[in-house]
Design an enzyme around this catalytic site. Structure first.
Site, PDB file in Angstrom:
ATOM      1  N   GLY A  38       1.659  -5.941  22.304  1.00 38.76           N
ATOM      2  CA  GLY A  38       2.124  -4.565  22.313  1.00 38.76           C
ATOM      3  C   GLY A  38       3.280  -4.366  23.275  1.00 38.76           C
ATOM      4  N   ASN A  86       0.833  -1.200   0.000  1.00 40.48           N
ATOM      5  CA  ASN A  86       0.000   0.000   0.000  1.00 40.48           C
ATOM      6  C   ASN A  86       0.867   1.247   0.000  1.00 40.48           C
ATOM      7  OD1 ASN A  86      -2.530  -1.323   0.215  1.00 40.48           O
ATOM      8  ND2 ASN A  86      -2.303  -1.476   2.436  1.00 40.48           N
ATOM      9  N   VAL A  87       0.347   2.301  -0.549  1.00 41.60           N
ATOM     10  CA  VAL A  87       0.912   3.626  -0.335  1.00 41.60           C
ATOM     11  C   VAL A  87       0.183   4.210   0.883  1.00 41.60           C
ATOM     12  CG1 VAL A  87       1.308   5.924  -1.262  1.00 41.60           C
ATOM     13  CG2 VAL A  87       1.415   3.924  -2.776  1.00 41.60           C
ATOM     14  N   ASP A  95       3.951  -5.847  12.081  1.00 42.46           N
ATOM     15  CA  ASP A  95       4.628  -6.324  10.874  1.00 42.46           C
ATOM     16  C   ASP A  95       6.124  -6.510  11.125  1.00 42.46           C
ATOM     17  OD1 ASP A  95       2.200  -6.196   9.547  1.00 42.46           O
ATOM     18  OD2 ASP A  95       2.545  -4.132   8.887  1.00 42.46           O
TER      19      ASP A  95
END
Length: 333
Positions: free
Chosen positions: A229, A12-13, A267
Site C-alpha cells: 500500500g 466485471n461491471v 491492479d
C-alpha cells in the site's frame, strides 16, 4: 521489437458506493453511487496498455450490456480481446469506499467462472509475441494453469497476482509461476496454507531478512513482490536469479500522493509491472518495481478502477523517467 503482455482474467461491471465509513453488519448508510468497468484482469490489461505495452486480454463475457461495455472499452484502449462468449451474465462487483479511500468488495463471478483451458489454448500463436503472461485468481485455476504452461513453452515470463486472498493456488500453478505479487493479506493467507504463521498487520514492519525468508517459503524458485500500500513494496529474489538487481531483497517506497480511492491500485501495480517487464526485459527489476509503485500511487488520485489507470506520459510527467532507474541497494559485504 518489444514483446507484449497477455492478461488472462476477469471483467466485471463495478457498482460503487462512496460512504463516510464502511458499513457494519445490519447498518444502512446513505452514499454516492457510480458504476464503471472493473475486474482484476481488465484493470490490469488497461494498466498495461496505458503503460505502453501491446496487450491481449483473454476473458469470458456474457451476451449483455456488460459484455458490450467490455468490448467497446477494450477497443478504445487498443486491447486485443479474446473473449469466450458465455450464457452466464457478465461478472459484477459491489464496492463500498470510505472517505479515507479504503474499500470492501463483493464479487459476482458470472461469466468469469466459465473461462476454460480450451479457450486459453486458442491463444496459441499469440504466445510467441508475448514477453509476459499475467493472471489473477478471479478465473478458474485450470485456465490460468494452461496459460502459464503455454507461456513456459514460448519463453514468456509468468506473473501471478494471487488475488483475491480466499482463492487457493494449486501447487502445479505455483510451480509454473516466475513472479508472484501478493498484498499483505494475500501473502499471509497463502503462507498460512503452507502452515507458516504470518499476520497481515505486521508484514510491513518485519525486518528485511525475516520478510525475505517468508517470501522464499512462498515461492522458492521465483521472485516475490509483496505490495504494501502506501509503504510501497518489498522485493525478494530467489538465489542466483536477481533479475538485474544488486541485492536479493529490498524495499521500494511509494511517493506521497493525494489518495482518494484505492480501488484498483494493486491492479495498477501489476499491469504497470507486466508492461515494464515486456518493454524492457534487460533492465533492472528495481527500475520496473519503482515504475509500478509510482504508477499505482498515481492511480489512487482518481476514482474508479480501470478508468483510473494513468497513461505513460502522465506518469513520466509527474515522476520522471524510470528507464535507467536502479534503486536496489548494494549487497551487504
Amino acid at each position: 521489437m518489444a514483446k507484449g503482455v497477455i492478461v488472462v482474467g476477469s471483467f466485471n461491471v463495478d457498482h460503487v458506493w462512496s460512504v463516510a465509513t464502511l458499513p457494519r453488519p445490519g447498518e444502512t448508510l446513505a452514499g454516492e453511487y457510480r458504476s464503471g468497468p472493473g475486474g482484476k484482469g481488465f484493470n490490469q490489461a488497461v494498466a498495461a496498455a496505458r503503460s505502453g505495452a501491446a496487450v491481449r486480454f483473454a476473458c469470458a463475457l456474457g451476451d449483455d450490456a456488460g459484455g458490450q461495455l467490455a468490448r467497446g472499452l477494450a477497443a478504445a484502449d487498443g486491447i486485443e480481446l479474446h473473449a469466450l462468449d458465455s450464457s452466464a451474465p457478465t461478472g459484477t462487483a459491489g464496492i463500498y469506499v470510505d472517505r479515507e479511500g479504503r474499500n470492501s468488495i463483493v464479487i459476482g463471478p458470472g461469466a468469469n467462472a466459465m473461462l476454460s483451458a480450451a479457450h486459453v489454448r486458442g491463444l496459441g500463436s499469440c504466445l510467441a509475441e508475448a514477453g509476459v503472461v499475467l493472471a489473477q485468481l478471479e478465473s478458474p485455476a485450470e485456465a490460468i494453469r494452461e496459460a502459464f504452461a503455454l507461456a513456459r513453452d514460448h519463453g514468456a515470463v509468468t506473473l501471478l497476482n494471487p488475488a483475491p486472498a480466499d482463492a487457493e493456488v494449486p501447487p502445479e500453478l505455483w510451480a509454473l509461476t516466475d513472479l508472484a505479487t501478493p498484498n499483505e493479506t494475500e501473502f499471509c493467507t497463502q503462507l498460512q496454507r503452507l502452515r507458516v504463521a504470518a499476520d497481515p498487520a505486521t508484514v510491513a514492519g518485519l525486518a528485511d531478512a525475516e520478510l525475505h525468508a517468508l517470501c522464499r517459503r512462498l515461492l522458492p524458485h521465483g521472485t516475490v513482490v509483496v505490495t504494501l500500500g502506501a509503504a510501497g513494496c518489498f522485493v525478494s529474489h530467489a538465489p542466483g536469479s536477481l533479475r538485474g538487481d544488486r541485492a536479493a531483497c529490498y524495499r521500494q517506497p511509494a511517493p506521497r500522493v493525494d489518495a482518494i480511492d484505492t480501488i484498483g491500485a494493486g491492479d495498477a501495480f501489476n499491469g504497470a509491472l507486466a508492461a515494464a517487464l515486456a518493454l524492457a526485459p534487460g533492465a533492472s527489476f528495481a527500475g520496473h518495481a519503482a515504475r509500478a509503485v509510482h504508477y499505482a500511487a498515481l492511480s489512487t488520485e482518481r476514482r474508479g478502477a480501470a478508468a483510473a489507470m494513468p497513461r505513460a506520459h502522465e506518469l513520466t510527467g509527474r515522476f520522471g523517467d524510470f528507464s535507467d532507474n536502479d534503486r536496489s541497494p548494494l549487497p551487504i559485504p
